[in-house]
Design a protein around this motif. Structure first.
Motif, PDB file in Angstrom:
ATOM      1  N   VAL A  68       0.853  -1.185   0.000  1.00 20.47           N
ATOM      2  CA  VAL A  68       0.000   0.000   0.000  1.00 20.47           C
ATOM      3  C   VAL A  68       0.891   1.239   0.000  1.00 20.47           C
ATOM      4  O   VAL A  68       1.821   1.346   0.806  1.00 20.47           O
ATOM      5  N   ALA A  69       0.607   2.162  -0.915  1.00 21.71           N
ATOM      6  CA  ALA A  69       1.362   3.415  -1.029  1.00 21.71           C
ATOM      7  C   ALA A  69       0.443   4.564  -0.624  1.00 21.71           C
ATOM      8  O   ALA A  69      -0.662   4.690  -1.157  1.00 21.71           O
ATOM      9  N   ILE A  70       0.895   5.397   0.323  1.00 22.50           N
ATOM     10  CA  ILE A  70       0.040   6.453   0.856  1.00 22.50           C
ATOM     11  C   ILE A  70       0.720   7.817   0.782  1.00 22.50           C
ATOM     12  O   ILE A  70       1.903   7.964   1.108  1.00 22.50           O
ATOM     13  N   SER A  71      -0.056   8.804   0.359  1.00 23.52           N
ATOM     14  CA  SER A  71       0.311  10.221   0.437  1.00 23.52           C
ATOM     15  C   SER A  71      -0.503  10.828   1.569  1.00 23.52           C
ATOM     16  O   SER A  71      -1.720  10.642   1.626  1.00 23.52           O
ATOM     17  N   SER A  72       0.177  11.559   2.463  1.00 25.24           N
ATOM     18  CA  SER A  72      -0.496  12.056   3.658  1.00 25.24           C
ATOM     19  C   SER A  72      -0.095  13.484   3.969  1.00 25.24           C
ATOM     20  O   SER A  72       1.025  13.894   3.679  1.00 25.24           O
ATOM     21  N   PRO A  73      -0.979  14.257   4.578  1.00 23.40           N
ATOM     22  CA  PRO A  73      -0.548  15.551   5.109  1.00 23.40           C
ATOM     23  C   PRO A  73       0.346  15.339   6.319  1.00 23.40           C
ATOM     24  O   PRO A  73       0.394  14.235   6.880  1.00 23.40           O
ATOM     25  N   GLY A  74       1.059  16.378   6.713  1.00 24.13           N
ATOM     26  CA  GLY A  74       1.901  16.298   7.905  1.00 24.13           C
ATOM     27  C   GLY A  74       3.327  15.906   7.605  1.00 24.13           C
ATOM     28  O   GLY A  74       3.700  15.616   6.469  1.00 24.13           O
ATOM     29  N   ALA A  75       4.138  15.934   8.650  1.00 19.24           N
ATOM     30  CA  ALA A  75       5.560  15.590   8.539  1.00 19.24           C
ATOM     31  C   ALA A  75       5.713  14.096   8.800  1.00 19.24           C
ATOM     32  O   ALA A  75       5.705  13.639   9.949  1.00 19.24           O
ATOM     33  N   PRO A  96       2.543  -4.617   3.563  1.00 18.64           N
ATOM     34  CA  PRO A  96       3.507  -3.565   3.893  1.00 18.64           C
ATOM     35  C   PRO A  96       3.062  -2.222   3.333  1.00 18.64           C
ATOM     36  O   PRO A  96       2.365  -2.162   2.316  1.00 18.64           O
ATOM     37  N   LEU A  97       3.459  -1.166   4.002  1.00 15.97           N
ATOM     38  CA  LEU A  97       3.019   0.180   3.651  1.00 15.97           C
ATOM     39  C   LEU A  97       4.218   1.109   3.559  1.00 15.97           C
ATOM     40  O   LEU A  97       5.168   1.009   4.339  1.00 15.97           O
ATOM     41  N   ALA A  98       4.178   2.015   2.599  1.00  9.49           N
ATOM     42  CA  ALA A  98       5.148   3.117   2.525  1.00  9.49           C
ATOM     43  C   ALA A  98       4.349   4.396   2.398  1.00  9.49           C
ATOM     44  O   ALA A  98       3.431   4.482   1.581  1.00  9.49           O
ATOM     45  N   PHE A  99       4.660   5.391   3.245  1.00 12.15           N
ATOM     46  CA  PHE A  99       3.919   6.648   3.158  1.00 12.15           C
ATOM     47  C   PHE A  99       4.868   7.827   3.184  1.00 12.15           C
ATOM     48  O   PHE A  99       6.010   7.740   3.618  1.00 12.15           O
ATOM     49  N   GLU A 100       4.358   8.944   2.645  1.00 15.10           N
ATOM     50  CA  GLU A 100       5.173  10.145   2.500  1.00 15.10           C
ATOM     51  C   GLU A 100       4.258  11.365   2.523  1.00 15.10           C
ATOM     52  O   GLU A 100       3.058  11.274   2.234  1.00 15.10           O
ATOM     53  N   ASN A 101       4.823  12.497   2.885  1.00 14.09           N
ATOM     54  CA  ASN A 101       4.094  13.765   2.870  1.00 14.09           C
ATOM     55  C   ASN A 101       3.553  14.066   1.472  1.00 14.09           C
ATOM     56  O   ASN A 101       4.185  13.743   0.468  1.00 14.09           O
ATOM     57  N   ASP A 102       2.393  14.720   1.395  1.00 19.37           N
ATOM     58  CA  ASP A 102       1.748  14.933   0.107  1.00 19.37           C
ATOM     59  C   ASP A 102       2.558  15.821  -0.841  1.00 19.37           C
ATOM     60  O   ASP A 102       2.656  15.537  -2.045  1.00 19.37           O
ATOM     61  N   ALA A 103       3.158  16.911  -0.326  1.00 20.85           N
ATOM     62  CA  ALA A 103       3.967  17.769  -1.190  1.00 20.85           C
ATOM     63  C   ALA A 103       5.201  17.017  -1.696  1.00 20.85           C
ATOM     64  O   ALA A 103       5.603  17.166  -2.858  1.00 20.85           O
ATOM     65  N   ASN A 104       5.790  16.197  -0.833  1.00 17.10           N
ATOM     66  CA  ASN A 104       6.932  15.392  -1.258  1.00 17.10           C
ATOM     67  C   ASN A 104       6.529  14.390  -2.330  1.00 17.10           C
ATOM     68  O   ASN A 104       7.276  14.141  -3.284  1.00 17.10           O
ATOM     69  N   CYS A 105       5.338  13.812  -2.185  1.00 15.82           N
ATOM     70  CA  CYS A 105       4.839  12.886  -3.213  1.00 15.82           C
ATOM     71  C   CYS A 105       4.671  13.603  -4.543  1.00 15.82           C
ATOM     72  O   CYS A 105       5.046  13.073  -5.602  1.00 15.82           O
ATOM     73  N   ALA A 106       4.103  14.799  -4.513  1.00 14.93           N
ATOM     74  CA  ALA A 106       3.907  15.552  -5.750  1.00 14.93           C
ATOM     75  C   ALA A 106       5.238  15.829  -6.431  1.00 14.93           C
ATOM     76  O   ALA A 106       5.362  15.726  -7.660  1.00 14.93           O
TER      77      ALA A 106
END
Length: 293
Positions: free
Chosen positions: A64-71, A104-114
C-alpha cells in the motif's frame, strides 16, 4: 522502477476533505475512486481497511502506497506536525495501518509525493536536484536530491513558508491569499484572487502593487534558494500556478534581483508542475518503489 510492471499496489491520497483511492497495476493508475474524509480515527481505519480489502480480493496486491498531510517520519512510522486531520498525528500509525491491511506500507508527505511524481515522469523528469514550491494559503513544497526527498534533520525540508523576508514570513508575502487580504484592508473592498490579477491589469493601483509585490517576493525566495540549495530546476504548484501571468511576473522581478546582485550568474530555471489531481497518487507509488529497492 515506475512502470516496470512488477508490482500491484493499493494507492491512497489522504486529504482534509477527500480521500482518493486507486490501484497501481504496474504501469498506470486504475480504478480511481474517492470518498469524504471521515471525522474520527475509527471511521478512518474502517474506510481504508475496507477499500484495500476489496482490492486485495480481486488483485494480487503486494503493498500500500500512501500520500499524507503532515511531517511523515519514515523511521518511526509517525505523522508528526499538524493538519486538518488531528487524529492521524503523533502516534505510530504505520503499524496500525499495516495490521489492518495485512500488507507492507510506505507513506510520505503529500507535497513530497507531488515532487517525486514530477521528477519521475513530469515537468522535472530526469532531474536529480529540484525545489518545488506549492503556493496555497501558505508556501510549502519539497526538496529533491539525487531523485529522492530531502527531508532534513528535523523533517523541515521544503518548509519555505517559515523563511523570513523583510521581517515577515514568506507565507505572509508570497501567497495570493495574503495579497487579497492586504488589498481588502487597504481598499475596504472584497475581491477574489483571480479578480485581483484582473484588476491589476485593468489599472487598479492597489491591486497592481499587491500583485507585483507577490511576484517580487517569489522572485527573491527562488533566487535565495538557487544560491543556497542550488537546484537544477524550480517547480511551481498550487492553484495560482495555472495563471499564465505567474512565470512572466516572477521573471520580470528576477531581472531586478540580478541587477542588485551583479556577481550572480546562475539564473533559476522555473517551470509549472505538470501533474494536478493525480500527482500525490503517482508520487506515493514512486515513494513505495524507492523504499522497495
Amino acid at each position: 522502477m515506475l512502470g516496470d510492471g512488477k508490482m500491484e499496489l493499493a494507492v491512497i491520497d489522504i486529504g482534509g476533505t477527500t480521500i482518493k483511492f486507486a490501484r497501481w497495476d504496474g504501469q498506470a493508475l486504475q480504478d480511481r475512486t474517492a470518498a469524504p474524509t471521515p471525522k474520527t480515527l475509527a471511521q478512518f481505519y474502517g474506510l481504508l481497511a475496507n477499500t484495500v480489502t476489496k482490492m486485495k480480493a480481486d488483485h494480487p496486491l503486494v503493498g500500500v502506497a500512501i500520500s499524507s498531510p503532515g511531517a511523515v517520519n519514515q523511521e518511526t512510522g509517525v505523522i508528526e506536525g499538524m493538519s486538518a486531520l488531528p487524529y492521524i498525528h503523533n502516534f505510530p500509525i504505520k503499524p496500525e495501518l499495516e495490521k489492518r491491511f495485512g500488507l507492507p506500507l510506505a507513506f510520505e508527505n503529500d507535497a513530497n509525493c507531488a515532487a517525486l511524481a514530477e521528477v519521475k515522469s513530469g515537468a522535472a523528469k530526469g532531474k536529480q536536484r529540484v525545489a518545488m514550491l506549492v503556493l496555497g494559503t501558505g508556501v510549502g513544497g519539497a526538496l529533491i536530491a539525487n531523485g529522492h526527498v530531502e527531508h532534513g534533520a528535523h523533517l523541515l525540508g521544503g518548509e519555505f513558508g517559515f523563511m523570513l523576508q523583510n521581517g515577515k514570513g514568506v507565507s505572509a508575502q508570497a501567497t495570493v491569499v495574503e495579497r487579497v487580504k492586504n488589498y481588502e484592508k487597504r481598499t475596504g473592498k472584497q475581491i477574489t484572487g483571480e479578480a485581483l490579477f484582473t484588476a491589476a491589469t485593468a489599472g487598479d493601483r492597489v491591486a497592481h502593487e499587491e500583485v507585483e509585490g507577490f511576484f517580487e517576493a517569489l522572485a527573491e525566495v527562488i533566487f535565495n534558494l538557487q544560491y543556497s540549495y542550488d537546484p537544477e530546476m524550480f517547480l511551481l504548484g498550487g492553484g495560482v500556478s495555472r495563471n499564465p501571468a505567474l512565470i512572466p511576473g516572477i521573471e520580470r522581478h528576477m531581472d531586478g534581483v540580478f541587477k542588485k546582485i551583479e556577481i550572480a550568474t546562475q539564473r533559476p530555471v522555473i517551470k509549472i508542475c505538470q501533474y494536478t489531481d493525480a500527482a500525490n497518487l503517482i508520487g506515493a507509488v514512486v515513494n513505495y518503489e524507492q523504499h522497495a529497492e
